[in-house]
Design a protein around this motif. Structure first.
Motif, PDB file in Angstrom:
ATOM      1  N   PRO A  18     -24.029 -16.562 -11.838  1.00  0.00           N
ATOM      2  CA  PRO A  18     -24.672 -17.879 -11.816  1.00  0.00           C
ATOM      3  C   PRO A  18     -25.846 -17.879 -10.814  1.00  0.00           C
ATOM      4  CG  PRO A  18     -22.297 -18.053 -11.514  1.00  0.00           C
ATOM      5  CD  PRO A  18     -22.649 -16.614 -11.401  1.00  0.00           C
ATOM      6  N   PRO A  19     -26.902 -18.686 -11.097  1.00  0.00           N
ATOM      7  CA  PRO A  19     -27.002 -19.589 -12.266  1.00  0.00           C
ATOM      8  C   PRO A  19     -27.614 -18.921 -13.495  1.00  0.00           C
ATOM      9  CG  PRO A  19     -28.830 -19.963 -10.802  1.00  0.00           C
ATOM     10  CD  PRO A  19     -28.007 -18.905 -10.137  1.00  0.00           C
ATOM     11  N   MET A  20     -28.033 -17.619 -13.369  1.00  0.00           N
ATOM     12  CA  MET A  20     -28.731 -16.978 -14.488  1.00  0.00           C
ATOM     13  C   MET A  20     -27.829 -16.843 -15.707  1.00  0.00           C
ATOM     14  SD  MET A  20     -30.837 -14.058 -12.364  1.00  0.00           S
ATOM     15  CE  MET A  20     -31.578 -13.345 -13.816  1.00  0.00           C
ATOM     16  N   SER A  21     -26.553 -16.497 -15.509  1.00  0.00           N
ATOM     17  CA  SER A  21     -25.654 -16.344 -16.656  1.00  0.00           C
ATOM     18  C   SER A  21     -25.401 -17.687 -17.331  1.00  0.00           C
ATOM     19  CB  SER A  21     -24.335 -15.713 -16.219  1.00  0.00           C
ATOM     20  OG  SER A  21     -23.734 -16.465 -15.171  1.00  0.00           O
ATOM     21  N   ASP A  22     -25.385 -18.770 -16.557  1.00  0.00           N
ATOM     22  CA  ASP A  22     -25.212 -20.098 -17.159  1.00  0.00           C
ATOM     23  C   ASP A  22     -26.393 -20.431 -18.061  1.00  0.00           C
ATOM     24  OD1 ASP A  22     -23.021 -20.075 -15.568  1.00  0.00           O
ATOM     25  OD2 ASP A  22     -23.719 -21.618 -14.177  1.00  0.00           O
ATOM     26  N   LYS A  23     -27.605 -20.137 -17.544  1.00  0.00           N
ATOM     27  CA  LYS A  23     -28.814 -20.415 -18.329  1.00  0.00           C
ATOM     28  C   LYS A  23     -28.863 -19.542 -19.577  1.00  0.00           C
ATOM     29  CE  LYS A  23     -33.154 -22.023 -18.823  1.00  0.00           C
ATOM     30  NZ  LYS A  23     -33.613 -21.258 -19.977  1.00  0.00           N
ATOM     31  N   LEU A  24     -28.504 -18.269 -19.449  1.00  0.00           N
ATOM     32  CA  LEU A  24     -28.494 -17.356 -20.592  1.00  0.00           C
ATOM     33  C   LEU A  24     -27.502 -17.826 -21.648  1.00  0.00           C
ATOM     34  CD1 LEU A  24     -29.246 -14.757 -22.059  1.00  0.00           C
ATOM     35  CD2 LEU A  24     -27.621 -13.522 -20.585  1.00  0.00           C
ATOM     36  N   ALA A  25     -26.303 -18.202 -21.233  1.00  0.00           N
ATOM     37  CA  ALA A  25     -25.293 -18.675 -22.186  1.00  0.00           C
ATOM     38  C   ALA A  25     -25.774 -19.921 -22.915  1.00  0.00           C
ATOM     39  CB  ALA A  25     -23.977 -18.953 -21.460  1.00  0.00           C
ATOM     40  N   GLY A  37     -12.518 -15.356 -16.895  1.00  0.00           N
ATOM     41  CA  GLY A  37     -12.525 -16.207 -18.077  1.00  0.00           C
ATOM     42  C   GLY A  37     -12.395 -17.682 -17.806  1.00  0.00           C
ATOM     43  N   THR A  38     -12.574 -18.075 -16.550  1.00  0.00           N
ATOM     44  CA  THR A  38     -12.496 -19.505 -16.230  1.00  0.00           C
ATOM     45  C   THR A  38     -13.866 -20.114 -15.997  1.00  0.00           C
ATOM     46  OG1 THR A  38     -12.207 -18.982 -13.871  1.00  0.00           O
ATOM     47  CG2 THR A  38     -10.203 -19.249 -15.212  1.00  0.00           C
ATOM     48  N   GLU A  39     -14.916 -19.318 -16.106  1.00  0.00           N
ATOM     49  CA  GLU A  39     -16.260 -19.796 -15.818  1.00  0.00           C
ATOM     50  C   GLU A  39     -16.689 -20.856 -16.823  1.00  0.00           C
ATOM     51  OE1 GLU A  39     -15.679 -15.523 -14.635  1.00  0.00           O
ATOM     52  OE2 GLU A  39     -15.480 -16.651 -16.509  1.00  0.00           O
ATOM     53  N   ALA A  40     -17.440 -21.833 -16.363  1.00  0.00           N
ATOM     54  CA  ALA A  40     -17.910 -22.913 -17.238  1.00  0.00           C
ATOM     55  C   ALA A  40     -18.813 -22.375 -18.340  1.00  0.00           C
ATOM     56  CB  ALA A  40     -18.642 -23.970 -16.412  1.00  0.00           C
ATOM     57  N   ALA A  41     -19.608 -21.360 -18.029  1.00  0.00           N
ATOM     58  CA  ALA A  41     -20.492 -20.791 -19.048  1.00  0.00           C
ATOM     59  C   ALA A  41     -19.693 -20.238 -20.223  1.00  0.00           C
ATOM     60  CB  ALA A  41     -21.359 -19.696 -18.437  1.00  0.00           C
ATOM     61  N   TYR A  42     -18.503 -19.693 -19.900  1.00  0.00           N
ATOM     62  CA  TYR A  42     -17.637 -19.158 -20.953  1.00  0.00           C
ATOM     63  C   TYR A  42     -16.797 -20.251 -21.596  1.00  0.00           C
ATOM     64  CZ  TYR A  42     -13.593 -16.766 -23.012  1.00  0.00           C
ATOM     65  OH  TYR A  42     -12.601 -16.365 -23.850  1.00  0.00           O
ATOM     66  N   ARG A  43     -16.040 -21.006 -20.782  1.00  0.00           N
ATOM     67  CA  ARG A  43     -15.077 -21.971 -21.312  1.00  0.00           C
ATOM     68  C   ARG A  43     -15.763 -23.138 -22.014  1.00  0.00           C
ATOM     69  NH1 ARG A  43     -10.084 -20.201 -21.920  1.00  0.00           N
ATOM     70  NH2 ARG A  43      -9.521 -22.401 -22.107  1.00  0.00           N
TER      71      ARG A  43
END
Length: 741
Positions: free
Chosen positions: A429-436, A459-465
């Motif tokens: 984060p925050p790059m993975s959130d933006k990518l997702a 597997g609990t990340e907001a970008a994933y869940r």
């Protein structure tokens, strides 16, 4: 020069191909009636009937025989679940118990006969369901479920009890699920999920649990059929039914043993006609797995190579694990039809992209190099020193701003790209959130498939869940392997079903003139001599060398003159399978004296070995070509199967062979050759000429016709070697073994 026999059967078969007319997916639920035109040459059905299971899954009324609400009673929990389920589906539930007046506040009835109305479904919570079946028939019950165990899964005595139960069910005219089944059909399915659903079929209820719980990841499930021992209703029935359901996008199966191979293939054919993918875990690949499966379900697992080929032949996607079953069926249920086969790997790390691309390419996915113009466009947002040919490496920083979405849209706009895969090896984060979020937004705006591999072990990340799992358009995976397996299955499925022509449409309906000739040659319970086996091949238009059967040295010399030197001489007799090992073959004979000496030597060896001969074959010698084997064997599940592979001594050394279950067309015959490791030999190696592949395909199809028409009368056929000559010169069966049943 030898005359050619190829080129006729394939055109005849091609002329008989009938395109399957599409029907509305929600229009067919009634059992299909079978007419004479719907039977093959052996009198077997060519189309799968569709059982009307609507009233099984959505009954208007349900009887629970053996219902209980007593504290600590085994049936109490089951009864409570059935009461809740009946309320959810809007069914009237009637407890049946000989002594109770009520169960969970519902009036109880002493027997099925005492019910106030005929019921659609009876759930039998009794140790021995057999005595109840006749009562169900009198009450005109349509469906029954038997939970009782102790049947075919326990051995011979249990198998006999199951046979009696199946016979009683058939006499009663009802349909039975089980025995040895469970409550999975009556689970609570989420009704707040949209999109195409997965229909689940399992022979072991616990093995379906991972697929069922995918609802928690936003994947819709519509049905669960726990088939148990399949005394009546079987996996094939549910495949046929689910293939016609408009809400079903894919069928996921856990199969321990097939009740009937033919029924399974007919059901798979129906699904293929409708374009509905069937994904299956089929246990029994190893001896241990096969033994365990038999002990659990009491059914044959079949030779795994045949099962694998039969599934592939009819478009069933076989996977190895429950995690693959989850991911592959979910992708196939939800993804739109691909617009192109090209796969682009997009990552923020050159190492990640290279690793994933290696694995994807090795698995057979096509990763096209992007055009110079497309690469130039991507370099507007990605530094010039990074590779964007495919895989596309953005270096990281463009992900965090407006450039990230531009890159994704540009890749998806390429007409050669049908799938975009973005492996994210860990959250940052925050790059993975933006990518997702960019990937999810882009997926909503395109018809192309967008896949993400979320590599975090947490597997609990907001970008994933929230972002990825919250999208109905992004296919999200947790491992590289599962993503690659699912994407390959997705592309293969749509290639297979586009323009699908059912093999059963190509099956012969009436016996050929060859069949009548062949029947006269069959000897029940006997192995034919080589001479008789070759006559069987001739009856089906398969070429054999010029040859004569003789019973004296003088006749052998005359035959050699007629056949033409050089010649081969072989002993011919019944129960004579391995002539070479006994010294009963002489090759390259070029003179009358050699022929006379060979005749005496062959007959002396035969007398010494106690071999009963019908004569000595004097054969034309055919040398230049590639030795192949084509054969027929009987499989316990599927009946006659056809095999082609490298022949001669290589057949026992390399075991390089491909198998198919008849019926199949020319395309499948050619596909068999493509599966051989030694396929390049047919194209010519080390200066050798390419051989007559068309003639080889023709022989495979003629042998298949023989297998279809003779059925189980032909226990085994082995054409080895089949010498495939240079292109345009045909193929010649140099030896043959045939065993009649």
């Amino acid at each position: 020069m030898l005359g050619s026999t190829h080129g006729t059967l394939t055109s005849d078969l091609r002329a008989r191909v009938v395109a399957c007319g599409e029907q509305p997916r929600d229009a067919v639920h009634d059992t299909v009636s079978v007419s004479d035109g719907d039977l093959d040459v052996s009198g077997r059905p060519l189309y799968a009937p569709v059982p009307d299971l609507d009233r099984f899954f959505r009954p208007g009324s349900v009887a629970v025989v053996g219902a209980s609400d007593g504290e600590g009673r085994p049936n109490t929990g089951i009864t409570r679940q059935l009461v809740d389920w009946a309320e959810r589906v809007g069914a009237r539930l009637y407890p049946v118990h000989p002594t109770r007046t009520s169960v969970f506040g519902l009036p109880a009835h002493p027997s099925v006969r005492a019910l106030p109305e005929p019921v659609d479904l009876a759930v039998l919570l009794v140790g021995d369901p057999l005595p109840v079946i006749e009562e169900l028939a009198e009450a005109k019950v349509k469906f029954a479920v038997a939970f009782a165990s102790g049947y075919a899964e326990t051995g011979e005595e249990g198998a006999a009890a199951q046979t009696r139960l199946a016979a009683a069910v058939e006499r009663a005219g009802l349909r039975l699920l089980g025995p040895n089944t469970n409550l999975n059909a009556f689970e609570r399915f989420r009704d707040d999920l949209d999109g195409p659903a997965i229909a689940l079929i399992t022979q072991s209820g616990h093995q379906g649990r991972p697929v069922f719980t995918m609802q928690e990841l936003g994947v819709r499930l519509s049905h669960w059929a726990p088939t148990g021992n399949e005394a009546d209703l079987e996996t094939a029935d549910f495949i046929s039914y689910f293939a016609e359901r408009p809400e079903v996008g894919a069928i996921a199966c856990y199969v321990e043993g097939l009740k009937d191979g033919r029924s399974f293939l007919l059901a798979a054919d129906r699904a293929a006609r409708r374009g509905v993918p069937v994904v299956a875990v089929k246990v029994g690949r190893t001896e241990t797995g096969a033994r365990m499966a038999a002990s659990h379900t009491g059914k044959l697992t079949g030779a795994d190579q045949v099962v694998d080929a039969a599934m592939r032949q009819f478009g069933v996607i076989r996977v190895d694990g429950l995690d693959e079953l989850q991911d592959t069926s979910a992708l196939l249920a939800r993804a739109r039809k691909p617009q192109a086969d090209g796969v682009v790997v997009y990552s923020i790390s050159g190492g990640t992209g290279a690793h994933f691309s290696d694995l994807a390419t090795a698995a057979g996915l096509t990763l096209p190099q992007l055009s110079a113009a497309k690469q130039a466009e991507l370099h507007e947002w990605i530094p010039d020193y990074l590779s964007v040919a495919n895989p596309v490496d953005n270096g990281g920083h463009p992900v965090g701003d407006w450039r990230g979405r531009k890159i994704i849209d540009a890749i998806l706009a390429d007409p050669e790209v049908g799938v975009l895969i973005c492996p994210i090896t860990g959250p940052f984060p925050p790059m993975s959130d933006k990518l997702a979020q960019d990937l999810a937004d882009a997926a909503e705006a395109t018809d192309k498939l967008v896949c993400v591999v979320w590599g975090s072990p947490v597997g609990t990340e907001a970008a994933y869940r929230e972002t990825l799992l919250g999208s109905s358009r992004v296919a999200t995976f947790r491992t590289f392997g599962n993503c690659i397996t699912a994407v390959r299955a997705y592309l293969d499925h749509h290639r297979f079903t586009t323009g699908y022509l059912s093999p059963f449409d190509e099956a012969p309906r009436t016996p050929s003139p060859s069949f009548r000739k062949a029947q006269a040659l069959m000897r029940p319970g006997k192995q034919l001599s080589e001479h008789a086996a070759k006559q069987l091949l001739r009856a089906y238009g398969i070429r054999v060398p010029r040859e004569q059967l003789v019973t004296s040295a003088a006749a052998a010399v005359r035959a050699a003159g007629l056949v033409g030197y050089p010649v081969v001489m072989k002993a011919s007799g019944t129960q004579l399978a391995h002539k070479t090992e006994l010294g009963l073959v002489k090759i390259g004979l070029t003179s009358a004296s050699q022929v006379r000496d060979a005749y005496r030597e062959l007959t002396d060896i035969a007398r010494f070995e106690g071999v009963d001969l019908d004569g000595i074959l004097v054969c034309q010698m055919v040398e230049r070509g590639v030795e192949m084997v084509v054969g027929v064997t009987q499989d316990a599940l599927f009946g006659p199967t056809v095999t082609v592979g490298l022949g001669g001594v290589l057949v026992e050394v390399l075991h390089d062979a491909a198998v198919r279950v008849p019926p199949f067309g020319e395309g499948q015959a050619r596909a068999m050759l493509g599966e051989l490791r030694g396929r390049a030999l047919l194209d010519g190696v080390r200066g050798g000429p390419p051989v007559d592949v068309d003639a080889l395909v023709e022989v495979v199809l003629r042998v298949q016709r023989m297998a279809l028409e003779l059925g189980d009368e032909l226990s085994e056929l082995d054409v080895n070697p089949l010498m495939v000559l240079p292109r345009g010169q045909g193929a010649v069966a140099l030896d043959a073994l045939a065993v009649c049943r």
